[in-house]
Design a protein around this motif. Structure first.
Motif, PDB file in Angstrom:
ATOM      1  N   GLY A 158       1.920   5.083  -2.014  1.00 24.58           N
ATOM      2  CA  GLY A 158       1.574   6.330  -2.674  1.00 24.58           C
ATOM      3  C   GLY A 158       0.188   6.286  -3.278  1.00 24.58           C
ATOM      4  N   ALA A 159      -0.201   7.380  -3.947  1.00 27.15           N
ATOM      5  CA  ALA A 159      -1.558   7.476  -4.481  1.00 27.15           C
ATOM      6  C   ALA A 159      -1.796   6.479  -5.610  1.00 27.15           C
ATOM      7  N   VAL A 160      -0.939   6.480  -6.632  1.00 28.30           N
ATOM      8  CA  VAL A 160      -1.095   5.527  -7.728  1.00 28.30           C
ATOM      9  C   VAL A 160      -0.852   4.101  -7.235  1.00 28.30           C
ATOM     10  N   GLY A 161       0.226   3.902  -6.466  1.00 28.30           N
ATOM     11  CA  GLY A 161       0.556   2.569  -5.983  1.00 28.30           C
ATOM     12  C   GLY A 161      -0.519   1.987  -5.091  1.00 28.30           C
ATOM     13  N   GLY A 162      -1.103   2.815  -4.229  1.00 27.49           N
ATOM     14  CA  GLY A 162      -2.159   2.334  -3.353  1.00 27.49           C
ATOM     15  C   GLY A 162      -3.369   1.857  -4.123  1.00 27.49           C
ATOM     16  N   TYR A 163      -3.768   2.632  -5.133  1.00 31.70           N
ATOM     17  CA  TYR A 163      -4.880   2.191  -5.970  1.00 31.70           C
ATOM     18  C   TYR A 163      -4.509   0.942  -6.763  1.00 31.70           C
ATOM     19  N   ALA A 164      -3.258   0.849  -7.205  1.00 31.54           N
ATOM     20  CA  ALA A 164      -2.835  -0.340  -7.943  1.00 31.54           C
ATOM     21  C   ALA A 164      -2.958  -1.588  -7.081  1.00 31.54           C
ATOM     22  N   VAL A 165      -2.595  -1.473  -5.804  1.00 31.84           N
ATOM     23  CA  VAL A 165      -2.729  -2.614  -4.892  1.00 31.84           C
ATOM     24  C   VAL A 165      -4.195  -3.004  -4.762  1.00 31.84           C
ATOM     25  N   GLU A 166      -5.054  -2.037  -4.460  1.00 31.72           N
ATOM     26  CA  GLU A 166      -6.465  -2.350  -4.238  1.00 31.72           C
ATOM     27  C   GLU A 166      -7.131  -2.894  -5.496  1.00 31.72           C
ATOM     28  N   LEU A 167      -6.854  -2.279  -6.632  1.00 34.32           N
ATOM     29  CA  LEU A 167      -7.482  -2.730  -7.874  1.00 34.32           C
ATOM     30  C   LEU A 167      -6.959  -4.088  -8.308  1.00 34.32           C
ATOM     31  N   ALA A 168      -5.674  -4.348  -8.065  1.00 37.39           N
ATOM     32  CA  ALA A 168      -5.121  -5.668  -8.387  1.00 37.39           C
ATOM     33  C   ALA A 168      -5.803  -6.754  -7.555  1.00 37.39           C
ATOM     34  N   VAL A 169      -5.995  -6.464  -6.277  1.00 41.09           N
ATOM     35  CA  VAL A 169      -6.670  -7.432  -5.407  1.00 41.09           C
ATOM     36  C   VAL A 169      -8.094  -7.670  -5.893  1.00 41.09           C
ATOM     37  N   LEU A 170      -8.795  -6.608  -6.310  1.00 37.53           N
ATOM     38  CA  LEU A 170     -10.152  -6.762  -6.822  1.00 37.53           C
ATOM     39  C   LEU A 170     -10.186  -7.579  -8.108  1.00 37.53           C
ATOM     40  N   ARG A 171      -9.066  -7.623  -8.845  1.00 34.12           N
ATOM     41  CA  ARG A 171      -8.970  -8.437 -10.058  1.00 34.12           C
ATOM     42  C   ARG A 171      -8.550  -9.873  -9.743  1.00 34.12           C
ATOM     43  N   GLY A 172      -8.350 -10.166  -8.469  1.00 34.64           N
ATOM     44  CA  GLY A 172      -7.954 -11.519  -8.091  1.00 34.64           C
ATOM     45  C   GLY A 172      -6.473 -11.789  -8.233  1.00 34.64           C
TER      46      GLY A 172
END
Length: 311
Positions: A158-172
């Motif tokens: 989803g929209a929030v979940g998709g961003y959460a995945v990408e941003l989490a990965v960017l945080r390592g």
């Protein structure tokens, strides 16, 4: 100018397009000519009266609707130094007490709720960014996880979940994504290390991938206690919906994310999107006059990305 308003609660048919006065700018405010407005679940809740029922907003004669917008600066108020007429901007309407929301031809926002749109990003794409990316980002802040730790994201397609995945990965962070089986390829492209199909027993499935359980969870799909069972004792859990916070079993730290406008952080997120490091997913566009049709389509589900209204 035209704007969509809500005078009585109900289905999509209650959305009315009206002629209203152009709003004036106050100190520290910016008037934006809206080129695109995103359609989000909170808009459906506004239209149906859910926010008033939950005590999150007072009953008014007229309710504005819409949070996400992108467009061009028309006028700046006294004290505004970061924006000028003609600037391409993206912003978030985060107040529930306004007679006008983002579904309008022009909107006035506090300057600190806006960010410049980077080159290469269209207004339609930008209008899908503010509410969902800031919700995901602020949820991850609440988890207080460190690089190398693990996080479960429900509703990862989803929209929030998709961003959460990408941003989490960017945080390592190492991401365990939960989504429909048909979305496994999508969430893995977003950066998820592990995948669990929706409907699986989360506690057992996640712990088979991350022994002892994940360090934290962003519950974008409102799974609740079932997602909490996948979190280790003493871990953290963030719900994105009011009333969806489970009991803090096993010493977990549980909380709701209450989204707030943050122009400075939005500028950083927009920059990431401009670099292709955050995905801007548009499901379709419709004219402002077809806001009711957009809500009907949204309620049918199955969208990947956001519907966007064009004033």
């Amino acid at each position: 100018m035209r704007a969509v308003v809500v005078r009585s609660f109900g289905g999509p048919e209650v959305l009315e397009v009206e002629e209203v006065p152009v709003p004036g700018t106050g100190v520290g405010q910016v008037r934006v000519r809206v080129e695109a407005a995103g359609v989000n679940p909170v808009d459906v809740a506004t239209r149906a009266g859910g926010l008033v029922a939950l005590g999150l907003a007072d009953r008014r004669d007229v309710h504005g609707i819409g949070w996400d917008l992108a467009g061009v600066v028309e006028e700046v108020g006294t004290g505004v130094t970061g924006f000028a007429p003609g600037d391409r901007v993206v912003g978030l309407v985060d107040r529930l007490d306004l007679p006008l929301g983002a579904y309008a031809e022009q909107v006035v926002l506090d300057a600190d709720a806006l960010a410049l749109i980077p080159g290469g990003v269209t207004a339609v794409q930008a209008a899908t960014l503010p509410l969902n990316s800031l919700t995901a980002d602020q949820a991850l802040d609440l988890l207080e996880l460190s690089e190398g730790q693990s996080v479960l994201v429900t509703g990862a397609a989803g929209a929030v979940g998709g961003y959460a995945v990408e941003l989490a990965v960017l945080r390592g962070l190492r991401v365990v994504a939960v989504a429909g089986q048909e979305d496994e390829d999508l969430v893995r492209r977003l950066g998820a290390e592990f995948f669990v199909p929706r409907g699986a027993e989360l506690g057992a499935a996640v712990r088979s991938l991350v022994p002892g359980g994940v360090d934290g969870a962003v519950d974008a799909a409102v799974v609740g206690t079932a997602a909490l069972t996948a979190v280790r004792g003493g871990g953290s859990f963030v719900a994105v919906l009011d009333g969806a916070v489970p009991r803090p079993l096993r010493g977990t730290r549980v909380s709701n994310v209450w989204i707030r406008a943050d122009g400075a952080r939005l500028a950083e997120l927009a920059g990431l999107a401009g670099e292709g490091r955050l995905s801007l997913r548009v499901a379709d566009t419709l004219p402002l006059d077809e806001a009711a049709k957009a809500h009907e389509r949204f309620s049918q589900g199955g969208l990947r990305g956001r519907l966007v209204l064009l004033p």
